[in-house]
Design a protein around this motif. Structure first.
Motif, PDB file in Angstrom:
ATOM      1  N   SER A 102       0.815  -1.223   0.000  1.00 48.67           N
ATOM      2  CA  SER A 102       0.000   0.000   0.000  1.00 48.67           C
ATOM      3  C   SER A 102       0.843   1.265   0.000  1.00 48.67           C
ATOM      4  N   LEU A 103       1.801   1.350   0.919  1.00 48.14           N
ATOM      5  CA  LEU A 103       2.603   2.568   1.009  1.00 48.14           C
ATOM      6  C   LEU A 103       3.485   2.749  -0.219  1.00 48.14           C
ATOM      7  N   ARG A 104       3.995   1.653  -0.749  1.00 48.72           N
ATOM      8  CA  ARG A 104       4.827   1.750  -1.953  1.00 48.72           C
ATOM      9  C   ARG A 104       4.003   2.162  -3.172  1.00 48.72           C
ATOM     10  N   VAL A 105       2.778   1.639  -3.285  1.00 50.74           N
ATOM     11  CA  VAL A 105       1.892   2.022  -4.380  1.00 50.74           C
ATOM     12  C   VAL A 105       1.612   3.523  -4.327  1.00 50.74           C
ATOM     13  N   LEU A 106       1.259   4.012  -3.146  1.00 47.86           N
ATOM     14  CA  LEU A 106       0.956   5.436  -3.012  1.00 47.86           C
ATOM     15  C   LEU A 106       2.178   6.302  -3.279  1.00 47.86           C
ATOM     16  N   ARG A 107       3.332   5.863  -2.805  1.00 37.55           N
ATOM     17  CA  ARG A 107       4.547   6.641  -3.027  1.00 37.55           C
ATOM     18  C   ARG A 107       4.870   6.711  -4.523  1.00 37.55           C
ATOM     19  N   GLU A 133      -1.484 -14.747   6.540  1.00 35.06           N
ATOM     20  CA  GLU A 133      -1.643 -13.298   6.742  1.00 35.06           C
ATOM     21  C   GLU A 133      -2.921 -12.758   6.111  1.00 35.06           C
ATOM     22  N   LEU A 134      -3.537 -13.569   5.206  1.00 36.20           N
ATOM     23  CA  LEU A 134      -4.714 -13.095   4.479  1.00 36.20           C
ATOM     24  C   LEU A 134      -6.028 -13.671   4.993  1.00 36.20           C
ATOM     25  N   VAL A 135      -5.990 -14.457   6.047  1.00 31.82           N
ATOM     26  CA  VAL A 135      -7.215 -15.128   6.490  1.00 31.82           C
ATOM     27  C   VAL A 135      -8.102 -14.234   7.355  1.00 31.82           C
ATOM     28  N   ARG A 136      -7.666 -13.035   7.627  1.00 36.80           N
ATOM     29  CA  ARG A 136      -8.457 -12.098   8.441  1.00 36.80           C
ATOM     30  C   ARG A 136      -8.834 -10.887   7.605  1.00 36.80           C
ATOM     31  N   PRO A 137      -9.856 -10.138   8.033  1.00 35.63           N
ATOM     32  CA  PRO A 137     -10.142  -8.845   7.385  1.00 35.63           C
ATOM     33  C   PRO A 137      -9.000  -7.874   7.673  1.00 35.63           C
ATOM     34  N   VAL A 138      -8.937  -6.829   6.896  1.00 36.04           N
ATOM     35  CA  VAL A 138      -7.927  -5.806   7.148  1.00 36.04           C
ATOM     36  C   VAL A 138      -8.313  -5.026   8.409  1.00 36.04           C
ATOM     37  N   TYR A 139      -7.336  -4.737   9.248  1.00 28.88           N
ATOM     38  CA  TYR A 139      -7.601  -3.976  10.471  1.00 28.88           C
ATOM     39  C   TYR A 139      -7.873  -2.510  10.138  1.00 28.88           C
ATOM     40  N   ARG A 140      -8.715  -1.894  10.955  1.00 28.99           N
ATOM     41  CA  ARG A 140      -9.001  -0.481  10.745  1.00 28.99           C
ATOM     42  C   ARG A 140      -7.743   0.358  10.889  1.00 28.99           C
ATOM     43  N   GLU A 141      -6.856  -0.054  11.785  1.00 28.61           N
ATOM     44  CA  GLU A 141      -5.607   0.691  11.982  1.00 28.61           C
ATOM     45  C   GLU A 141      -4.753   0.672  10.710  1.00 28.61           C
ATOM     46  N   GLU A 142      -4.782  -0.445   9.985  1.00 31.68           N
ATOM     47  CA  GLU A 142      -4.024  -0.541   8.745  1.00 31.68           C
ATOM     48  C   GLU A 142      -4.572   0.427   7.699  1.00 31.68           C
ATOM     49  N   VAL A 143      -5.890   0.456   7.578  1.00 28.58           N
ATOM     50  CA  VAL A 143      -6.518   1.349   6.605  1.00 28.58           C
ATOM     51  C   VAL A 143      -6.248   2.808   6.955  1.00 28.58           C
ATOM     52  N   GLU A 144      -6.383   3.148   8.235  1.00 34.39           N
ATOM     53  CA  GLU A 144      -6.149   4.524   8.662  1.00 34.39           C
ATOM     54  C   GLU A 144      -4.704   4.948   8.396  1.00 34.39           C
ATOM     55  N   VAL A 197      -2.875   3.908   5.915  1.00 33.38           N
ATOM     56  CA  VAL A 197      -2.793   4.157   4.466  1.00 33.38           C
ATOM     57  C   VAL A 197      -3.436   5.494   4.125  1.00 33.38           C
ATOM     58  N   TYR A 198      -4.591   5.774   4.709  1.00 33.11           N
ATOM     59  CA  TYR A 198      -5.244   7.071   4.503  1.00 33.11           C
ATOM     60  C   TYR A 198      -4.318   8.223   4.894  1.00 33.11           C
ATOM     61  N   ALA A 199      -3.718   8.098   6.055  1.00 32.56           N
ATOM     62  CA  ALA A 199      -2.860   9.173   6.558  1.00 32.56           C
ATOM     63  C   ALA A 199      -1.664   9.392   5.633  1.00 32.56           C
ATOM     64  N   ALA A 235      -1.547   8.723   2.394  1.00 38.81           N
ATOM     65  CA  ALA A 235      -2.051   9.357   1.173  1.00 38.81           C
ATOM     66  C   ALA A 235      -2.219  10.856   1.375  1.00 38.81           C
ATOM     67  N   SER A 236      -2.739  11.234   2.528  1.00 36.94           N
ATOM     68  CA  SER A 236      -2.926  12.655   2.820  1.00 36.94           C
ATOM     69  C   SER A 236      -1.596  13.390   2.860  1.00 36.94           C
ATOM     70  N   ARG A 237      -0.590  12.785   3.473  1.00 31.62           N
ATOM     71  CA  ARG A 237       0.731  13.418   3.541  1.00 31.62           C
ATOM     72  C   ARG A 237       1.338  13.608   2.157  1.00 31.62           C
ATOM     73  N   LEU A 238       1.038  12.683   1.252  1.00 28.96           N
ATOM     74  CA  LEU A 238       1.577  12.756  -0.108  1.00 28.96           C
ATOM     75  C   LEU A 238       0.783  13.709  -1.000  1.00 28.96           C
ATOM     76  N   GLY A 239      -0.347  14.178  -0.522  1.00 31.38           N
ATOM     77  CA  GLY A 239      -1.173  15.060  -1.336  1.00 31.38           C
ATOM     78  C   GLY A 239      -2.066  14.341  -2.324  1.00 31.38           C
ATOM     79  N   ILE A 240      -2.332  13.064  -2.060  1.00 31.83           N
ATOM     80  CA  ILE A 240      -3.195  12.263  -2.936  1.00 31.83           C
ATOM     81  C   ILE A 240      -4.648  12.464  -2.539  1.00 31.83           C
ATOM     82  N   VAL A 241      -5.505  12.755  -3.512  1.00 29.08           N
ATOM     83  CA  VAL A 241      -6.930  12.938  -3.251  1.00 29.08           C
ATOM     84  C   VAL A 241      -7.624  11.594  -3.389  1.00 29.08           C
ATOM     85  N   TYR A 242      -8.266  11.165  -2.311  1.00 31.67           N
ATOM     86  CA  TYR A 242      -8.936   9.874  -2.351  1.00 31.67           C
ATOM     87  C   TYR A 242     -10.352   9.918  -1.765  1.00 31.67           C
TER      88      TYR A 242
END
Length: 385
Positions: free
Chosen positions: A318-323, A357-368, A370-372, A374-381
């Protein structure tokens, strides 16, 4: 066939009011200006322009190198007309008045001929399996026919796209272990309705006339079906934006066709490195191919990039994709949809010990996180989530 052609417009507006409100956002309107102009019939779709750019020779009688040469000359006029349309000089109204008579052969015919050549032996995607799919099944799990599994007004897409005239094609050149559409992409790809170019054009026409904002080619993966998709546009007689909803693993030769017809790119940017792509989707050189194609696509149409956050893959993917997006694409012209709806499906659900590693849903902390980032990079999502 799933299609409610009589669904009233007020129903989708009630179910997805954000699909109306999103166009009040001036930033979204600016970033998706070409798509919006075609959507509201102010501008001609790119395939309409290509259909009226005359080809010098009969493309169906030329060899590949001759076709490429003829296309190079025809595209000069196409690029001029596209620039004029983008600048607002060539509106749909002006286009209809000035281009009354279709040429015998057009740039779109050239693209049809090229697509058919690239399909046999098949080198439409970067697997380049070189299989004659009229005789054997290709790496995409398809023969030479096109299988449409469903087509309908999709209300679950990004707000600017709803209602989206979505066509789900069978087959895929990926083998994602967590695929949510695994039935049509991997296990039963050839169980849909077999369609030819005229039938596919009719489907697109019905979707548009009954309220679709666009035609959304998806799957599975649309790339193996390219020849029929391009040919269908020869028969399509309504103005409608064409969306390529894809894993973006096509060859440069295919990209050279798609840039003539696609108004909005909807790429699925999955992984931030080649190792994760090989492990989870069995795709070699993923990052190299997809990033190359994204750079080509962003110069020829509007773009909304999708990225699904995978559990335990925030740092590596995720972070590498956004970067990469922030460093390589014009952020003032691109929207990103960071998706949090991962769930264990397909092989992950069947064999959980193989991919723990994929047998669970993604944690909210993980998503947050990624959101943060994206915001630092100036990506509009936010506007398209």
């Amino acid at each position: 066939m799933v299609f409610d052609r009589y669904a009233p417009e007020r129903l989708w507006k009630l179910m997805r009011p954000d699909a109306v409100h999103v166009w009040l956002d001036e930033d979204v309107r600016r970033r998706l200006s070409w798509y919006y102009g075609v959507m509201v019939n102010e501008l001609p779709a790119k395939y309409m322009i290509a259909k009226y750019v005359e080809a010098e020779d009969n493309p169906y009688k030329l060899g590949y190198e001759e076709l490429v040469d003829v296309k190079r000359r025809a595209r000069r006029l196409f690029e001029k007309l596209f620039r004029d349309a983008r600048a607002g000089k060539l509106t749909l109204e002006v286009f209809v008045k000035e281009f009354r008579d279709r040429p015998k052969y057009s740039l779109l015919d050239i693209d049809v001929a090229l697509a058919k050549m690239l399909a046999n032996p098949c080198r439409l995607c970067e697997r380049r399996c070189m299989i004659d799919r009229s005789k054997r099944i290709g790496a995409c799990r398809l023969d030479s026919r096109v299988y449409v599994h469903s087509w309908f007004h999709h209300l679950g897409e990004e707000a600017p796209l709803v209602p989206s005239g979505t066509i789900f094609y069978g087959g895929c050149n990926f083998s994602c272990v967590y695929c949510q559409n695994y039935d049509i992409s991997q296990t039963m790809p050839r169980h849909g309705e077999v369609v030819d170019a005229k039938r596919l054009a009719w489907i697109q026409r019905m979707l548009r006339l009954h309220g679709a904002r666009n035609i959304n080619h998806v799957g599975g993966e649309p790339t193996p079906n390219l020849p029929t998709i391009v040919e269908s546009l020869l028969y399509l007689d309504v103005n409608v934006p064409q969306i390529w909803n894809s894993n973006m693993y096509m060859t440069v030769e295919v990209m050279d066709i798609l840039v003539d017809i696609i108004d909005l790119w909807l790429p699925d940017f999955k992984y931030g490195n080649n190792d994760c792509a090989m492990k989870l989707s069995a795709v070699p050189r993923y990052f190299d191919v997809v990033t190359r194609n994204l750079k080509i696509a962003v110069e020829s149409g509007d773009m909304i990039i999708r990225h699904l956050v995978l559990p335990s893959h925030v740092e590596c993917c995720s972070l590498r994709v956004l970067r990469w997006i922030a460093e390589n694409l014009p952020l003032d012209r691109v929207l990103v949809n960071i998706m949090d709806q991962y769930r264990p499906e397909h092989l992950v659900a069947k064999y959980p010990r193989r991919w723990p590693e994929l047998v669970r849903p993604v944690y909210r902390e993980e998503v947050e996180r990624v959101y943060a980032y994206a915001s630092r990079l100036g990506i509009v999502y936010e506007p398209v989530s």
